[in-house]
Motif scaffolding. Structure first.
Motif, short mmCIF file in Angstrom:
data_model
loop_
_atom_site.label_atom_id
_atom_site.label_comp_id
_atom_site.label_asym_id
_atom_site.label_seq_id
_atom_site.Cartn_x
_atom_site.Cartn_y
_atom_site.Cartn_z
N GLU A 31 0.82 -1.21 0.00
CA GLU A 31 0.00 0.00 0.00
C GLU A 31 0.86 1.26 0.00
OE1 GLU A 31 0.12 -1.30 4.43
OE2 GLU A 31 0.27 -2.20 2.41
N VAL A 32 2.05 1.20 0.61
CA VAL A 32 2.93 2.37 0.64
C VAL A 32 3.57 2.58 -0.74
CG1 VAL A 32 5.00 3.37 1.69
CG2 VAL A 32 3.36 2.10 3.10
N LEU A 33 3.91 1.50 -1.41
CA LEU A 33 4.43 1.62 -2.78
C LEU A 33 3.40 2.29 -3.68
CD1 LEU A 33 6.62 1.04 -4.87
CD2 LEU A 33 5.68 -1.26 -5.12
N ASP A 34 2.15 1.90 -3.51
CA ASP A 34 1.08 2.53 -4.29
C ASP A 34 0.92 4.00 -3.90
OD1 ASP A 34 -1.23 2.22 -6.19
OD2 ASP A 34 -2.37 2.77 -4.40
N ASP A 35 1.09 4.30 -2.62
CA ASP A 35 0.94 5.69 -2.16
C ASP A 35 2.00 6.61 -2.77
OD1 ASP A 35 -1.18 4.93 -0.59
OD2 ASP A 35 -0.02 4.80 1.27
N ILE A 36 3.26 6.18 -2.77
CA ILE A 36 4.31 7.04 -3.31
C ILE A 36 4.13 7.18 -4.82
CG2 ILE A 36 6.00 5.18 -3.60
CD1 ILE A 36 6.68 8.87 -2.67
N ALA A 37 3.61 6.13 -5.47
CA ALA A 37 3.34 6.23 -6.91
C ALA A 37 2.25 7.28 -7.17
CB ALA A 37 2.92 4.88 -7.46
N GLN A 38 1.21 7.28 -6.34
CA GLN A 38 0.14 8.26 -6.51
C GLN A 38 0.64 9.68 -6.25
OE1 GLN A 38 -3.78 7.51 -4.82
NE2 GLN A 38 -3.24 5.36 -4.50
N VAL A 39 1.41 9.85 -5.18
CA VAL A 39 1.92 11.18 -4.84
C VAL A 39 2.79 11.72 -5.97
CG1 VAL A 39 3.56 12.38 -3.34
CG2 VAL A 39 1.79 10.93 -2.35
N TRP A 40 3.68 10.87 -6.49
CA TRP A 40 4.59 11.35 -7.52
C TRP A 40 3.84 11.59 -8.84
CZ3 TRP A 40 9.61 11.91 -5.66
CH2 TRP A 40 10.46 12.59 -6.54
N SER A 41 2.84 10.81 -9.12
CA SER A 41 2.05 11.02 -10.33
C SER A 41 1.36 12.38 -10.30
CB SER A 41 1.01 9.90 -10.48
OG SER A 41 1.63 8.66 -10.69
N ARG A 42 0.81 12.74 -9.14
CA ARG A 42 0.15 14.04 -9.02
C ARG A 42 1.16 15.17 -9.18
NH1 ARG A 42 -3.41 12.59 -3.62
NH2 ARG A 42 -4.71 10.95 -4.58
N TYR A 43 2.33 15.00 -8.56
CA TYR A 43 3.38 16.02 -8.69
C TYR A 43 3.80 16.16 -10.16
CZ TYR A 43 8.19 17.73 -8.82
OH TYR A 43 9.34 18.39 -9.14
N ALA A 44 3.95 15.05 -10.86
CA ALA A 44 4.36 15.09 -12.25
C ALA A 44 3.33 15.80 -13.11
CB ALA A 44 4.61 13.67 -12.78
N GLU A 45 2.06 15.57 -12.84
CA GLU A 45 0.99 16.23 -13.60
C GLU A 45 0.98 17.73 -13.36
OE1 GLU A 45 -2.60 14.34 -12.46
OE2 GLU A 45 -2.12 12.42 -13.43
N GLN A 46 1.22 18.14 -12.11
CA GLN A 46 1.14 19.57 -11.76
C GLN A 46 2.35 20.36 -12.23
OE1 GLN A 46 0.69 19.32 -7.52
NE2 GLN A 46 -1.43 18.60 -7.63
N THR A 47 3.46 19.68 -12.48
CA THR A 47 4.69 20.39 -12.85
C THR A 47 5.23 19.90 -14.19
OG1 THR A 47 6.02 18.77 -11.62
CG2 THR A 47 5.33 20.75 -10.43
#
Length: 284
Positions: free
Chosen positions: A107-123
């Protein structure tokens, strides 16, 4: 990045970090291992990741204080804040090279993937931070923000020979050729042969295996595990001669995960082959 067993991802990422640091444009790199998180709770893993993210934007590792969290929503909020800070403060592009992702709770691996995906989209226009996530377990969570999926390939035979010469000095050409071919280019096997060659290279495949030290027991264990199930035993027997065979999606994933076989390029579609003659020698 998918890093098969015995592929030595830490050494690869450290070499990559050096290449990026001296290239143009300069890219600062932080290489970390998730191995210390093996068996840890989700909360411990979240807070480890927050410490790493908190250090991306500054130059003094371990100095900046970061939030501590105990639940998923807190991790999402804190991670987003730290990535925003890194985006603003990083003096040059930063790459986080992380290996051992299989040791993170799923679940933590999925969490960091989600966090980084959002960051990548915003920047997307001027992103300063990049993540390379490497692990030995093939999981959708390694696909971060539509990123490319690559396999960490073994050395070619010439690369294996170069590595042996670099570490051991001049070697009889015939011995060098035999050793490089026997290794199959598997980085950990190449390194084991380096350590086992103090009195010269062995003369037979059985002697090679004995000279490899602890990794020989790991190889025997992986092979014996594959031989316990009829389907994988039959498939492994088919591949022992080293010749590539068309990939079998029903059986080969288990052998790929164990590190016994690897995918190889072919004009006629996906193929697999035994990674090294060492695995054939471990059957008997």
């Amino acid at each position: 990045m998918l890093t098969p067993r015995w592929s030595a991802p830490q050494a690869f990422l450290e070499d990559l970090a050096l290449d990026l640091a001296v290239g143009e444009p300069e890219i600062g790199c932080r290489t970390i291992s998730f191995r210390p998180l093996m068996g840890r709770s989700a909360a411990e893993s979240w807070n480890f990741l927050l410490r790493v993210l908190g250090e991306l934007g500054g130059g003094d590792w371990g100095v900046r204080s970061v939030p501590m969290v105990c639940e998923r929503r807190g991790f999402f909020n804190a991670a987003a804040m730290l990535l925003d800070q890194a985006q603003e403060e990083a003096p040059y592009p930063i790459a986080l090279l992380a290996h051992g992702a299989e040791h993170l709770p799923v679940e933590v691996l999925d969490d960091i993937a989600q966090v980084w995906s959002r960051y990548a989209e915003q920047t997307s226009e001027d992103r300063r931070c990049t993540l390379l996530l490497a692990g030995s377990v093939d999981t959708p969570a390694l696909d971060v923000g539509g990123s490319s999926r690559i396999d960490l390939a073994d050395f070619g035979e010439l690369e294996a020979a170069d590595s042996l010469v670099l570490q051991l000095g001049m070697i009889d050409p015939l011995e060098l050729e035999r050793a490089a071919r026997y290794s199959g280019g598997v980085p950990a096997i190449v390194q084991a042969l380096v350590h086992g060659a103090g009195q010269g290279f062995p003369n037979t495949p059985a002697d090679y295996l004995r000279a490899m030290g602890p990794i020989a027991n790991e190889i025997r264990g992986a092979v014996q595990s594959a031989l316990t199930a009829p389907a994988t035993a039959d498939r492994l027997t088919m591949l022992l001669d080293g010749a590539p065979q068309p990939e079998d999606p029903d059986v080969d994933p288990a052998l790929l995960f164990s590190g016994v076989i690897r995918r190889v390029r072919s004009l006629s579609g996906p193929h697999v082959a035994l990674r090294s003659p060492a695995f054939a020698g471990a059957v008997s």
